[in-house]
Design a protein around this motif. Structure first.
Motif, PDB file in Angstrom:
ATOM      1  N   MET A   1     143.870  65.724  42.003  1.00  0.00           N
ATOM      2  CA  MET A   1     145.097  66.479  41.898  1.00  0.00           C
ATOM      3  C   MET A   1     146.228  65.528  41.516  1.00  0.00           C
ATOM      4  SD  MET A   1     147.159  68.585  44.811  1.00  0.00           S
ATOM      5  CE  MET A   1     146.881  70.278  44.411  1.00  0.00           C
ATOM      6  N   LYS A   2     147.104  65.998  40.628  1.00  0.00           N
ATOM      7  CA  LYS A   2     148.264  65.218  40.211  1.00  0.00           C
ATOM      8  C   LYS A   2     149.524  65.887  40.737  1.00  0.00           C
ATOM      9  CE  LYS A   2     146.595  63.134  35.965  1.00  0.00           C
ATOM     10  NZ  LYS A   2     146.888  62.950  34.539  1.00  0.00           N
ATOM     11  N   VAL A   3     150.362  65.094  41.408  1.00  0.00           N
ATOM     12  CA  VAL A   3     151.588  65.604  42.003  1.00  0.00           C
ATOM     13  C   VAL A   3     152.770  64.843  41.427  1.00  0.00           C
ATOM     14  CG1 VAL A   3     152.875  65.882  44.159  1.00  0.00           C
ATOM     15  CG2 VAL A   3     150.399  66.207  44.141  1.00  0.00           C
ATOM     16  N   ALA A   4     153.823  65.574  41.093  1.00  0.00           N
ATOM     17  CA  ALA A   4     155.071  64.956  40.639  1.00  0.00           C
ATOM     18  C   ALA A   4     156.131  65.189  41.710  1.00  0.00           C
ATOM     19  CB  ALA A   4     155.529  65.558  39.323  1.00  0.00           C
ATOM     20  N   ILE A   5     156.859  64.131  42.053  1.00  0.00           N
ATOM     21  CA  ILE A   5     157.965  64.228  43.001  1.00  0.00           C
ATOM     22  C   ILE A   5     159.228  63.867  42.231  1.00  0.00           C
ATOM     23  CG2 ILE A   5     158.983  63.373  45.136  1.00  0.00           C
ATOM     24  CD1 ILE A   5     156.131  62.480  45.960  1.00  0.00           C
ATOM     25  N   CYS A   6     160.228  64.727  42.319  1.00  0.00           N
ATOM     26  CA  CYS A   6     161.495  64.460  41.649  1.00  0.00           C
ATOM     27  C   CYS A   6     162.612  64.517  42.683  1.00  0.00           C
ATOM     28  CB  CYS A   6     161.730  65.452  40.519  1.00  0.00           C
ATOM     29  SG  CYS A   6     163.122  64.998  39.481  1.00  0.00           S
ATOM     30  N   ASP A   7     163.179  63.351  42.977  1.00  0.00           N
ATOM     31  CA  ASP A   7     164.232  63.249  43.981  1.00  0.00           C
ATOM     32  C   ASP A   7     165.108  62.055  43.631  1.00  0.00           C
ATOM     33  OD1 ASP A   7     165.800  62.952  46.314  1.00  0.00           O
ATOM     34  OD2 ASP A   7     164.181  63.680  47.580  1.00  0.00           O
ATOM     35  N   GLU A   8     166.426  62.239  43.668  1.00  0.00           N
ATOM     36  CA  GLU A   8     167.348  61.150  43.342  1.00  0.00           C
ATOM     37  C   GLU A   8     167.263  60.011  44.359  1.00  0.00           C
ATOM     38  OE1 GLU A   8     171.141  63.071  43.052  1.00  0.00           O
ATOM     39  OE2 GLU A   8     170.781  63.691  40.981  1.00  0.00           O
ATOM     40  N   ASP A   9     166.852  60.357  45.591  1.00  0.00           N
ATOM     41  CA  ASP A   9     166.742  59.354  46.651  1.00  0.00           C
ATOM     42  C   ASP A   9     165.376  58.669  46.542  1.00  0.00           C
ATOM     43  OD1 ASP A   9     166.838  57.823  48.946  1.00  0.00           O
ATOM     44  OD2 ASP A   9     166.726  59.528  50.319  1.00  0.00           O
ATOM     45  N   LYS A  10     165.382  57.440  46.028  1.00  0.00           N
ATOM     46  CA  LYS A  10     164.137  56.709  45.784  1.00  0.00           C
ATOM     47  C   LYS A  10     163.330  56.521  47.070  1.00  0.00           C
ATOM     48  CE  LYS A  10     162.402  52.791  43.207  1.00  0.00           C
ATOM     49  NZ  LYS A  10     162.740  51.674  42.342  1.00  0.00           N
ATOM     50  N   GLU A  11     164.021  56.265  48.181  1.00  0.00           N
ATOM     51  CA  GLU A  11     163.341  56.056  49.464  1.00  0.00           C
ATOM     52  C   GLU A  11     162.574  57.316  49.887  1.00  0.00           C
ATOM     53  OE1 GLU A  11     164.596  55.161  54.034  1.00  0.00           O
ATOM     54  OE2 GLU A  11     165.647  54.006  52.490  1.00  0.00           O
ATOM     55  N   SER A  12     163.170  58.476  49.674  1.00  0.00           N
ATOM     56  CA  SER A  12     162.491  59.738  49.999  1.00  0.00           C
ATOM     57  C   SER A  12     161.235  59.908  49.151  1.00  0.00           C
ATOM     58  CB  SER A  12     163.416  60.931  49.774  1.00  0.00           C
ATOM     59  OG  SER A  12     164.486  60.907  50.678  1.00  0.00           O
ATOM     60  N   CYS A  13     161.336  59.546  47.880  1.00  0.00           N
ATOM     61  CA  CYS A  13     160.170  59.623  46.983  1.00  0.00           C
ATOM     62  C   CYS A  13     159.033  58.758  47.514  1.00  0.00           C
ATOM     63  CB  CYS A  13     160.540  59.147  45.573  1.00  0.00           C
ATOM     64  SG  CYS A  13     161.315  60.391  44.553  1.00  0.00           S
ATOM     65  N   VAL A  14     159.360  57.530  47.882  1.00  0.00           N
ATOM     66  CA  VAL A  14     158.348  56.586  48.358  1.00  0.00           C
ATOM     67  C   VAL A  14     157.714  57.095  49.650  1.00  0.00           C
ATOM     68  CG1 VAL A  14     157.994  54.238  49.231  1.00  0.00           C
ATOM     69  CG2 VAL A  14     159.393  54.619  47.196  1.00  0.00           C
ATOM     70  N   GLN A  15     158.530  57.595  50.573  1.00  0.00           N
ATOM     71  CA  GLN A  15     158.010  58.111  51.841  1.00  0.00           C
ATOM     72  C   GLN A  15     157.099  59.319  51.618  1.00  0.00           C
ATOM     73  OE1 GLN A  15     161.548  58.869  54.143  1.00  0.00           O
ATOM     74  NE2 GLN A  15     161.577  56.799  55.007  1.00  0.00           N
ATOM     75  N   LEU A  16     157.538  60.201  50.752  1.00  0.00           N
ATOM     76  CA  LEU A  16     156.737  61.392  50.475  1.00  0.00           C
ATOM     77  C   LEU A  16     155.432  61.030  49.778  1.00  0.00           C
ATOM     78  CD1 LEU A  16     156.706  64.407  50.866  1.00  0.00           C
ATOM     79  CD2 LEU A  16     158.037  64.660  48.778  1.00  0.00           C
ATOM     80  N   ARG A  17     155.487  60.079  48.855  1.00  0.00           N
ATOM     81  CA  ARG A  17     154.271  59.637  48.183  1.00  0.00           C
ATOM     82  C   ARG A  17     153.293  59.053  49.204  1.00  0.00           C
ATOM     83  NH1 ARG A  17     154.342  55.947  43.021  1.00  0.00           N
ATOM     84  NH2 ARG A  17     156.153  55.167  44.068  1.00  0.00           N
ATOM     85  N   SER A  18     153.790  58.221  50.126  1.00  0.00           N
ATOM     86  CA  SER A  18     152.928  57.633  51.164  1.00  0.00           C
ATOM     87  C   SER A  18     152.286  58.709  52.037  1.00  0.00           C
ATOM     88  CB  SER A  18     153.734  56.687  52.060  1.00  0.00           C
ATOM     89  OG  SER A  18     154.163  55.582  51.347  1.00  0.00           O
ATOM     90  N   LEU A  19     153.072  59.694  52.401  1.00  0.00           N
ATOM     91  CA  LEU A  19     152.567  60.784  53.230  1.00  0.00           C
ATOM     92  C   LEU A  19     151.456  61.556  52.510  1.00  0.00           C
ATOM     93  CD1 LEU A  19     152.834  62.450  55.848  1.00  0.00           C
ATOM     94  CD2 LEU A  19     154.511  63.851  54.645  1.00  0.00           C
TER      95      LEU A  19
END
Length: 187
Positions: A1-19
């Motif tokens: 599965m491929k997921v795209a995360i789009c968020d201006e807050d880079k830290e939120s992107c990284v946390q969500l990717r880790s989760l």
């Protein structure tokens, strides 16, 4: 599965990717800090996670353009967003004030008009009945009674649309053959 995360807050992107990757190790996750980056990405995503604040000011048309430029269509409901590759849609069916979008193995409903869907999908979709739009790529056979799709489902074909459909389908097959995609001479 491929997921795209789009968020201006880079830290939120990284946390969500880790989760996501901790729960689904085989999942590919791409992070985008700007909407434009997502629109420029030339790849398909099964799921799009986006920051509400980032997209809140967007009109639905602008959001659609971002996804469509990536080869995907975005459909929104009150509780969910769906991204679908145009060529994966088998057919669209009208149900009261909603349309059901049928994709291999599933379908989902959104508020839309058939006329709006017809304009949005364009070729190779054909309005074969007032309540149906069919993707020509999935047509297995047709007759005066209807259209049978490659997955076995049947779609209505209005009698007054039969000759227009036949002409459009033959034109579609010729176009496919000219491009060298498959052998469609059995029709």
């Amino acid at each position: 599965m491929k997921v795209a995360i789009c968020d201006e807050d880079k830290e939120s992107c990284v946390q969500l990717r880790s989760l996501i990757q901790s729960q689904e190790p085989h999942c590919e996750v791409a992070c985008f800090c700007r909407r434009e980056q997502l629109g420029e990405a030339e790849q398909y995503f099964d799921c799009l996670i986006r920051d509400v604040k980032t997209y809140q000011s967007d009109s639905p048309e602008n959001t659609d353009k971002i996804c469509e430029s990536a080869g995907q269509l975005l459909f929104q409901t009150k509780s969910r967003n769906y991204t679908v590759q145009r060529e994966e849609i088998l057919y669209v069916e009208s149900r009261k004030r909603k349309v059901e979008i049928h994709v291999a193995g599933t379908c989902f409903s959104v508020y839309a008009t058939m006329k709006g869907m017809e304009q949005r999908l364009g070729d190779p979709f054909f309005r074969c009945h007032r309540g149906y739009l069919v993707n020509m790529a999935y047509v297995a056979e047709y007759d005066m009674e209807g259209i049978r799709l490659k997955n076995g489902e049947r779609v209505y074909l209005a009698r007054e649309k039969y000759s227009d459909f036949a002409k459009a389908y033959i034109g579609y097959l010729k176009q496919i053959n000219e491009k060298g995609y498959g052998d469609y001479n059995e029709t």
